[in-house]
Design a protein around this motif. Structure first.
Motif, PDB file in Angstrom:
ATOM      1  N   LYS A 172      27.626   8.792  78.350  1.00 33.02           N
ATOM      2  CA  LYS A 172      26.264   8.314  78.099  1.00 33.02           C
ATOM      3  C   LYS A 172      25.303   9.486  77.899  1.00 33.02           C
ATOM      4  CE  LYS A 172      26.686   3.844  80.437  1.00 33.02           C
ATOM      5  NZ  LYS A 172      26.224   2.980  81.553  1.00 33.02           N
ATOM      6  N   TYR A 173      25.484  10.532  78.682  1.00 31.50           N
ATOM      7  CA  TYR A 173      24.648  11.730  78.526  1.00 31.50           C
ATOM      8  C   TYR A 173      24.785  12.297  77.115  1.00 31.50           C
ATOM      9  CZ  TYR A 173      23.357  16.686  78.991  1.00 31.50           C
ATOM     10  OH  TYR A 173      22.809  17.939  78.796  1.00 31.50           O
ATOM     11  N   LEU A 174      26.022  12.415  76.641  1.00 31.94           N
ATOM     12  CA  LEU A 174      26.264  12.984  75.314  1.00 31.94           C
ATOM     13  C   LEU A 174      25.710  12.081  74.210  1.00 31.94           C
ATOM     14  CD1 LEU A 174      29.895  14.247  75.960  1.00 31.94           C
ATOM     15  CD2 LEU A 174      27.875  15.684  75.618  1.00 31.94           C
ATOM     16  N   PHE A 189      43.922  19.140  68.947  1.00 27.19           N
ATOM     17  CA  PHE A 189      43.781  17.843  68.293  1.00 27.19           C
ATOM     18  C   PHE A 189      42.339  17.541  67.868  1.00 27.19           C
ATOM     19  CE2 PHE A 189      43.918  17.633  72.876  1.00 27.19           C
ATOM     20  CZ  PHE A 189      42.849  16.838  73.254  1.00 27.19           C
ATOM     21  N   LYS A 190      41.474  18.538  67.932  1.00 29.09           N
ATOM     22  CA  LYS A 190      40.122  18.480  67.367  1.00 29.09           C
ATOM     23  C   LYS A 190      39.220  17.395  67.980  1.00 29.09           C
ATOM     24  CE  LYS A 190      39.615  19.022  62.960  1.00 29.09           C
ATOM     25  NZ  LYS A 190      39.712  18.813  61.505  1.00 29.09           N
ATOM     26  N   PRO A 191      39.126  17.333  69.297  1.00 27.74           N
ATOM     27  CA  PRO A 191      38.210  16.351  69.880  1.00 27.74           C
ATOM     28  C   PRO A 191      36.772  16.847  69.873  1.00 27.74           C
ATOM     29  CG  PRO A 191      39.207  17.608  71.626  1.00 27.74           C
ATOM     30  CD  PRO A 191      39.818  18.115  70.336  1.00 27.74           C
ATOM     31  N   THR A 192      35.833  15.925  69.810  1.00 29.73           N
ATOM     32  CA  THR A 192      34.442  16.249  70.074  1.00 29.73           C
ATOM     33  C   THR A 192      34.248  16.319  71.587  1.00 29.73           C
ATOM     34  OG1 THR A 192      33.788  13.936  70.170  1.00 29.73           O
ATOM     35  CG2 THR A 192      33.691  15.013  68.005  1.00 29.73           C
ATOM     36  N   PRO A 193      33.132  16.865  72.057  1.00 27.44           N
ATOM     37  CA  PRO A 193      32.850  16.798  73.501  1.00 27.44           C
ATOM     38  C   PRO A 193      32.870  15.362  74.022  1.00 27.44           C
ATOM     39  CG  PRO A 193      31.419  18.411  72.458  1.00 27.44           C
ATOM     40  CD  PRO A 193      32.139  17.725  71.348  1.00 27.44           C
TER      41      PRO A 193
END
Length: 353
Positions: A197-199, A179-183
């Motif tokens: 928050k880190y990302l 489903f093509k999620p980002t990190p």
């Protein structure tokens, strides 16, 4: 008993296996002279067999690897390339040796795992920098492994990828994440605000959506984590949460007035005690999610559908009916008009079976 790392522990193995993992070169020479085929897989269990080179690489036995390579063992076997085994189980000396002898640093195995992923599977974090330095760079190849590493909460590993130039917004589909999620979307789905928050602090874009239109804020709403939702809301463009802007966006969906009023109301959660679905919870109007299936536009109206995590209630402007979209199989099931659905939610949902 002989322990062959994650290949298994065996009560007994052929003597040649012991010679391979212990680097008994004299015994290997004698076996070769007696007609031993170094290309033939060795049976270890009822359903497992491994080539001599695989065994030597898994056990990080450099003398046996060198001897097998000198006798023309295939370093770039299609199903299980040597470079992936070396970075998963071996050390710098072993890796440098097989690369010098022609091992393909960009090889993928049968399930499309690359070198960074292999090193992470083996917890050989010390090999990540060497993989990058050899030319299988983080910038070009590290996105998939980085996204997979989000759920391990190993910030030292994540720092390596980030400081080496990983695509922080990598979202290509694969067998794990079709489903093509980002990190960032992955972190949101695991309800890990610290990771989110880190990302974000390292450049993650909160506006990139998954294939079905979900963005980090939408995922937080779906998960019911209002602290995380409020965090993402402060980072998003203000127009995302402006009612007039949302109504303009929804004009294309030709929603019935009754549906608009319903989604603006206070009662959005319904228990369905006599249904396999158990419950349905609708999204507030401003949090409904437009998405496409092929060229067909749909509007997601619900959170996860009870215990059926891959199903969601949608509005289909083409049929002007409520439907149920099956994310896993990418199938749209037409149900009924909105008023019919509200009058008998459990009955309409049961028709899906």
């Amino acid at each position: 008993m002989i322990d062959l790392k994650d290949l298994g522990t065996f009560e007994s193995v052929p003597e040649i296996v012991v010679d391979i993992v212990k680097g008994n070169i004299v015994a290997l020479e004698n076996a070769l002279a007696d007609g031993w085929d170094i290309y033939k897989p060795i049976q270890l269990g009822k359903h497992s067999e491994y080539s001599p080179l695989e065994l030597a690489l898994v056990m990080n036995c450099l003398p046996s690897v060198q001897w097998l390579v000198e006798h023309e063992a295939n370093l770039n076997e299609k199903e299980n390339p040597s470079f992936l085994l070396a970075v998963r189980y071996g050390n710098k000396e072993l890796i440098d040796y097989i690369v010098a002898k022609g091992a393909n640093i960009h090889a993928l195995n049968r399930v499309k795992v690359d070198a960074f992923q292999a090193a992470l599977y083996g917890k050989k974090y010390e090999n990540l920098q060497q993989i990058h330095d050899l030319g299988h760079t983080v910038q070009k190849y590290g996105g998939k492994a980085f996204r997979n590493a989000i759920t391990d909460n190993n910030y030292e590993v994540l720092d390596f990828f980030v400081h080496s130039g990983v695509d922080i917004n990598y979202n290509k589909p694969d067998s794990v994440y079709p489903f093509k999620p980002t990190p960032l979307c992955v972190a949101a789905r695991y309800v890990d605000l610290q990771m989110c928050k880190y990302l974000v602090e390292h450049g993650a874009d909160v506006t990139i959506t998954e294939k079905d239109g979900m963005r980090p804020y939408s995922i937080a709403i779906e998960k019911g984590d209002m602290e995380m939702a409020e965090y993402f809301k402060t980072l998003e463009p203000v127009e995302y949460h402006d009612k007039q802007n949302k109504m303009d966006q929804l004009k294309l969906f030709k929603l019935p007035k009754a549906l608009v009023s319903f989604l603006e109301g206070d009662t959005l959660y319904f228990e369905l005690p006599d249904s396999d679905f158990i419950s349905v919870e609708f999204l507030p109007l401003l949090d409904t999610v437009p998405f496409k299936v092929g060229r067909r536009k749909l509007l997601r109206l619900s959170k996860e559908l009870g215990e059926y995590n891959d199903w969601q209630i949608v509005w289909d402007p083409k049929s002007k009916k409520i439907g149920c979209y099956d994310i896993e199989h990418q199938e749209l099931h037409e149900l009924c008009k909105f008023d019919e659905f509200i009058a008998d939610m459990a009955g309409q949902l049961e028709t899906l079976f």
